[in-house]
Motif scaffolding. Structure first.
Motif, PDB file in Angstrom:
ATOM      1  N   SER A 115       0.854  -1.196   0.000  1.00  0.00           N
ATOM      2  CA  SER A 115       0.000   0.000   0.000  1.00  0.00           C
ATOM      3  C   SER A 115       0.885   1.240   0.000  1.00  0.00           C
ATOM      4  CB  SER A 115      -0.927   0.009   1.225  1.00  0.00           C
ATOM      5  OG  SER A 115      -0.164   0.021   2.420  1.00  0.00           O
ATOM      6  N   ALA A 116       0.260   2.416  -0.201  1.00  0.00           N
ATOM      7  CA  ALA A 116       1.017   3.676  -0.255  1.00  0.00           C
ATOM      8  C   ALA A 116       0.262   4.755   0.509  1.00  0.00           C
ATOM      9  CB  ALA A 116       1.240   4.090  -1.701  1.00  0.00           C
ATOM     10  N   ARG A 117       1.000   5.767   0.886  1.00  0.00           N
ATOM     11  CA  ARG A 117       0.391   6.938   1.538  1.00  0.00           C
ATOM     12  C   ARG A 117       1.145   8.184   1.091  1.00  0.00           C
ATOM     13  NH1 ARG A 117       2.300   6.148   7.890  1.00  0.00           N
ATOM     14  NH2 ARG A 117       4.528   6.646   7.576  1.00  0.00           N
ATOM     15  N   ILE A 118       0.428   9.344   1.104  1.00  0.00           N
ATOM     16  CA  ILE A 118       1.024  10.593   0.646  1.00  0.00           C
ATOM     17  C   ILE A 118       0.555  11.734   1.536  1.00  0.00           C
ATOM     18  CG2 ILE A 118      -0.829  11.005  -1.030  1.00  0.00           C
ATOM     19  CD1 ILE A 118       1.269  12.281  -2.852  1.00  0.00           C
ATOM     20  N   SER A 119       1.467  12.604   1.878  1.00  0.00           N
ATOM     21  CA  SER A 119       1.136  13.787   2.679  1.00  0.00           C
ATOM     22  C   SER A 119       1.178  15.021   1.784  1.00  0.00           C
ATOM     23  CB  SER A 119       2.133  13.951   3.828  1.00  0.00           C
ATOM     24  OG  SER A 119       3.450  14.171   3.325  1.00  0.00           O
ATOM     25  N   LEU A 120       0.537  16.096   2.249  1.00  0.00           N
ATOM     26  CA  LEU A 120       0.505  17.352   1.491  1.00  0.00           C
ATOM     27  C   LEU A 120       0.441  18.523   2.460  1.00  0.00           C
ATOM     28  CD1 LEU A 120       0.234  19.022  -1.127  1.00  0.00           C
ATOM     29  CD2 LEU A 120      -2.235  18.677  -0.993  1.00  0.00           C
ATOM     30  N   ALA A 121       1.248  19.540   2.201  1.00  0.00           N
ATOM     31  CA  ALA A 121       1.237  20.765   2.996  1.00  0.00           C
ATOM     32  C   ALA A 121       1.439  21.952   2.066  1.00  0.00           C
ATOM     33  CB  ALA A 121       2.329  20.731   4.066  1.00  0.00           C
ATOM     34  N   ALA A 122       0.837  23.102   2.421  1.00  0.00           N
ATOM     35  CA  ALA A 122       1.014  24.339   1.658  1.00  0.00           C
ATOM     36  C   ALA A 122       1.856  25.305   2.465  1.00  0.00           C
ATOM     37  CB  ALA A 122      -0.342  24.960   1.324  1.00  0.00           C
ATOM     38  N   SER A 123       2.701  26.070   1.783  1.00  0.00           N
ATOM     39  CA  SER A 123       3.580  27.010   2.474  1.00  0.00           C
ATOM     40  C   SER A 123       2.813  28.130   3.150  1.00  0.00           C
ATOM     41  CB  SER A 123       4.586  27.607   1.488  1.00  0.00           C
ATOM     42  OG  SER A 123       3.900  28.262   0.412  1.00  0.00           O
ATOM     43  N   THR A 124       1.596  28.397   2.689  1.00  0.00           N
ATOM     44  CA  THR A 124       0.748  29.421   3.292  1.00  0.00           C
ATOM     45  C   THR A 124      -0.701  29.081   3.009  1.00  0.00           C
ATOM     46  OG1 THR A 124       0.225  31.795   3.355  1.00  0.00           O
ATOM     47  CG2 THR A 124       0.895  30.891   1.239  1.00  0.00           C
ATOM     48  N   GLY A 125      -1.587  29.527   3.881  1.00  0.00           N
ATOM     49  CA  GLY A 125      -3.014  29.324   3.673  1.00  0.00           C
ATOM     50  C   GLY A 125      -3.710  30.555   3.142  1.00  0.00           C
ATOM     51  N   TRP A 126      -2.918  31.641   2.867  1.00  0.00           N
ATOM     52  CA  TRP A 126      -3.497  32.907   2.398  1.00  0.00           C
ATOM     53  C   TRP A 126      -2.493  33.578   1.483  1.00  0.00           C
ATOM     54  CZ3 TRP A 126      -2.390  38.046   2.194  1.00  0.00           C
ATOM     55  CH2 TRP A 126      -3.443  38.946   2.007  1.00  0.00           C
ATOM     56  N   VAL A 127      -2.963  34.066   0.358  1.00  0.00           N
ATOM     57  CA  VAL A 127      -2.073  34.748  -0.585  1.00  0.00           C
ATOM     58  C   VAL A 127      -2.904  35.725  -1.405  1.00  0.00           C
ATOM     59  CG1 VAL A 127      -2.348  33.033  -2.417  1.00  0.00           C
ATOM     60  CG2 VAL A 127      -0.247  34.375  -2.304  1.00  0.00           C
ATOM     61  N   LYS A 128      -2.290  36.830  -1.810  1.00  0.00           N
ATOM     62  CA  LYS A 128      -2.972  37.795  -2.654  1.00  0.00           C
ATOM     63  C   LYS A 128      -3.153  37.212  -4.056  1.00  0.00           C
ATOM     64  CE  LYS A 128      -1.594  42.082  -0.354  1.00  0.00           C
ATOM     65  NZ  LYS A 128      -0.922  43.392  -0.513  1.00  0.00           N
ATOM     66  N   PRO A 129      -4.108  37.734  -4.831  1.00  0.00           N
ATOM     67  CA  PRO A 129      -4.311  37.203  -6.183  1.00  0.00           C
ATOM     68  C   PRO A 129      -3.018  37.262  -6.992  1.00  0.00           C
ATOM     69  CG  PRO A 129      -6.116  38.669  -5.585  1.00  0.00           C
ATOM     70  CD  PRO A 129      -5.092  38.795  -4.506  1.00  0.00           C
ATOM     71  N   GLY A 130      -2.679  36.152  -7.628  1.00  0.00           N
ATOM     72  CA  GLY A 130      -1.459  36.098  -8.409  1.00  0.00           C
ATOM     73  C   GLY A 130      -0.231  35.739  -7.601  1.00  0.00           C
ATOM     74  N   GLY A 131      -0.405  35.476  -6.304  1.00  0.00           N
ATOM     75  CA  GLY A 131       0.717  35.093  -5.467  1.00  0.00           C
ATOM     76  C   GLY A 131       1.061  33.622  -5.646  1.00  0.00           C
ATOM     77  N   GLN A 132       2.197  33.224  -5.112  1.00  0.00           N
ATOM     78  CA  GLN A 132       2.649  31.849  -5.277  1.00  0.00           C
ATOM     79  C   GLN A 132       2.571  31.069  -3.974  1.00  0.00           C
ATOM     80  OE1 GLN A 132       6.597  32.194  -7.112  1.00  0.00           O
ATOM     81  NE2 GLN A 132       5.664  31.746  -9.104  1.00  0.00           N
ATOM     82  N   VAL A 133       2.272  29.788  -4.117  1.00  0.00           N
ATOM     83  CA  VAL A 133       2.185  28.861  -2.995  1.00  0.00           C
ATOM     84  C   VAL A 133       3.047  27.649  -3.323  1.00  0.00           C
ATOM     85  CG1 VAL A 133       0.665  27.354  -1.664  1.00  0.00           C
ATOM     86  CG2 VAL A 133      -0.123  29.616  -2.342  1.00  0.00           C
ATOM     87  N   THR A 134       3.788  27.179  -2.332  1.00  0.00           N
ATOM     88  CA  THR A 134       4.594  25.969  -2.505  1.00  0.00           C
ATOM     89  C   THR A 134       3.865  24.780  -1.883  1.00  0.00           C
ATOM     90  OG1 THR A 134       6.663  27.232  -2.456  1.00  0.00           O
ATOM     91  CG2 THR A 134       6.808  24.862  -2.036  1.00  0.00           C
ATOM     92  N   LEU A 135       3.614  23.762  -2.707  1.00  0.00           N
ATOM     93  CA  LEU A 135       2.985  22.530  -2.248  1.00  0.00           C
ATOM     94  C   LEU A 135       4.071  21.471  -2.110  1.00  0.00           C
ATOM     95  CD1 LEU A 135      -0.066  22.571  -4.680  1.00  0.00           C
ATOM     96  CD2 LEU A 135      -0.028  23.356  -2.308  1.00  0.00           C
ATOM     97  N   SER A 136       4.099  20.792  -0.983  1.00  0.00           N
ATOM     98  CA  SER A 136       5.146  19.790  -0.759  1.00  0.00           C
ATOM     99  C   SER A 136       4.587  18.632   0.064  1.00  0.00           C
ATOM    100  CB  SER A 136       6.343  20.405  -0.043  1.00  0.00           C
ATOM    101  OG  SER A 136       5.949  20.935   1.218  1.00  0.00           O
ATOM    102  N   GLY A 137       5.312  17.476  -0.006  1.00  0.00           N
ATOM    103  CA  GLY A 137       4.866  16.322   0.754  1.00  0.00           C
ATOM    104  C   GLY A 137       5.794  15.139   0.560  1.00  0.00           C
ATOM    105  N   LEU A 138       5.362  13.991   1.039  1.00  0.00           N
ATOM    106  CA  LEU A 138       6.152  12.764   1.016  1.00  0.00           C
ATOM    107  C   LEU A 138       5.267  11.606   0.568  1.00  0.00           C
ATOM    108  CD1 LEU A 138       8.689  11.057   1.766  1.00  0.00           C
ATOM    109  CD2 LEU A 138       7.741  10.946   4.104  1.00  0.00           C
ATOM    110  N   LEU A 139       5.804  10.810  -0.397  1.00  0.00           N
ATOM    111  CA  LEU A 139       5.115   9.607  -0.862  1.00  0.00           C
ATOM    112  C   LEU A 139       5.866   8.391  -0.303  1.00  0.00           C
ATOM    113  CD1 LEU A 139       3.005   8.140  -2.633  1.00  0.00           C
ATOM    114  CD2 LEU A 139       4.681   8.255  -4.508  1.00  0.00           C
ATOM    115  N   GLU A 140       5.124   7.511   0.383  1.00  0.00           N
ATOM    116  CA  GLU A 140       5.731   6.325   0.982  1.00  0.00           C
ATOM    117  C   GLU A 140       4.925   5.077   0.635  1.00  0.00           C
ATOM    118  OE1 GLU A 140       7.637   7.627   5.167  1.00  0.00           O
ATOM    119  OE2 GLU A 140       5.458   7.966   5.008  1.00  0.00           O
ATOM    120  N   GLY A 141       5.640   3.927   0.614  1.00  0.00           N
ATOM    121  CA  GLY A 141       4.984   2.652   0.422  1.00  0.00           C
ATOM    122  C   GLY A 141       5.257   1.736   1.614  1.00  0.00           C
TER     123      GLY A 141
END
Length: 354
Positions: free
Chosen positions: A33-59
């Motif tokens: 089986s596998a599992r994956i996590s997800l986190a965002a660098s911020t929960g709020w940003v102005k229009p056109g701003g950037q967000v970094t999505l990151s996580g870990l995939l494991e089996g």
């Protein structure tokens, strides 16, 4: 004979070495089986701003009963808004992934890894949200500035989410800077507003909403509320003593400002002549006078008893109202009326002086 046997043994050893893995080589893990996590660098940003999505995939390796990273796997992102293509990235040697994306509106992200030949089941992360504040649109449908300096404004606003709780009425003498907060007020509902303010100076006005987590800072169009100052000179009333119900003449001059530096006669304007009985607080309209080409006015009005006279200009289409800086007292005495004569008195409506 001995040489033939040794050669045969050597050949068999080589064949066995080819068929069997080296003793130090580990077998491929068996991932169930596998599992994956997800986190965002911020929960709020102005229009056109950037967000970094990151996580870990494991089996999950059933041979070692441990979760191990899964490198080189493609991670696809599901977003809550309609998108022509789903963003994607690949896990590194440690099973980690990272994606920088531009966000223009509030949305949610979910990371997903589809199953491949090594694992029978894919993995989907929990959902993470990113809030992007929305623009607020404000417009006027009523904007009035009375000669007595009362400003009345009303209009509509569009905001999502519909949770605008406070609006600000602001004034500027030039409409460009030096904006002054005049009044904070609550909207009538989620779509409209109405408020008033007393302000004796000409200038420019706007409605302002401050930025918060859900909304960007918002401004209405700037509206001009402009009236020129007027002034009544000291009035005179003659005679100062007269029989009751006889006439006196009230005189004065009305001027107006045409610019910040120039003023002069205000011709062709109606001026109210007011009367108040001695010891009372109510003013009555005694009559109307009209200014001549030099701004002067004169009106004969009846003196109903001991009392005071004043003059007031109620304002024009682009001018403020003004009142005489003084009041004049008139002393009356009884006139020996015949028995059948009804004593006269003010019959005009009450005149409210601001």
């Amino acid at each position: 004979m001995r040489r033939i046997v040794l050669g045969t043994l050597t050949t068999l050893a080589v064949m066995l070495s080819l068929l069997s893995p080296p003793a130090h080589a580990a077998a491929d893990p068996h991932i169930t089986s596998a599992r994956i996590s997800l986190a965002a660098s911020t929960g709020w940003v102005k229009p056109g701003g950037q967000v970094t999505l990151s996580g870990l995939l494991e089996g999950y390796d059933q041979t070692t009963s441990a979760w191990i990273p899964l490198p080189g796997k493609e991670i696809e992102f599901y977003v809550s808004t309609d998108a022509s293509a789903r963003p994607a990235t690949t896990t590194d040697a440690n099973g980690r992934y990272r994606l920088v994306t531009t966000v223009r509106e509030t949305m949610t992200f979910t990371a997903h890894w589809a199953a491949d030949s090594s694992v029978g089941y894919g993995a989907t992360s929990t959902e993470v949200g990113v809030t992007v504040p929305t623009r607020v649109k404000i417009s006027f449908h009523e904007f009035q500035y009375s000669p007595y300096g009362k400003l009345t404004v009303a209009g509509y606003f569009e905001a999502y989410p519909e949770n605008i709780s406070t609006l600000q009425l602001e004034y500027s003498p030039n409409g460009r800077d030096r904006w002054k907060l005049v009044k904070k007020f609550r909207p009538a509902d989620n779509y409209s507003f109405r408020t008033t303010a007393n302000w004796a100076s000409s200038g420019y006005w706007r409605i302002h909403t401050k930025a918060n987590r859900d909304h960007l800072e918002g401004f209405s169009p700037v509206r001009k509320a402009w009236r020129w100052r007027t002034e009544i000179s000291k009035i005179s009333v003659s005679p100062g003593k007269v029989r009751k119900n006889r006439y006196v003449t009230v005189r004065g001059t009305l001027i107006r400002w045409f610019s910040t530096k120039r003023h002069g006669a205000y011709k062709g304007q109606k001026v109210a002549i007011l009367f108040r009985f001695k010891g009372k607080k109510t003013w009555y309209l005694a009559g109307w006078a009209k200014t001549n080409s030099k701004g002067r006015f004169s009106k004969k009005v009846r003196a109903y008893g001991d009392g005071y006279f004043a003059a007031e200009f109620t304002g024009g289409s682009g001018t403020f109202a003004s009142g005489s800086p003084n009041i004049r007292y008139v002393n009356t005495y009884k006139a020996g009326l015949l028995p059948f004569t009804r004593q006269a008195g003010p019959t005009a409506p009450i005149w409210t002086v601001s």
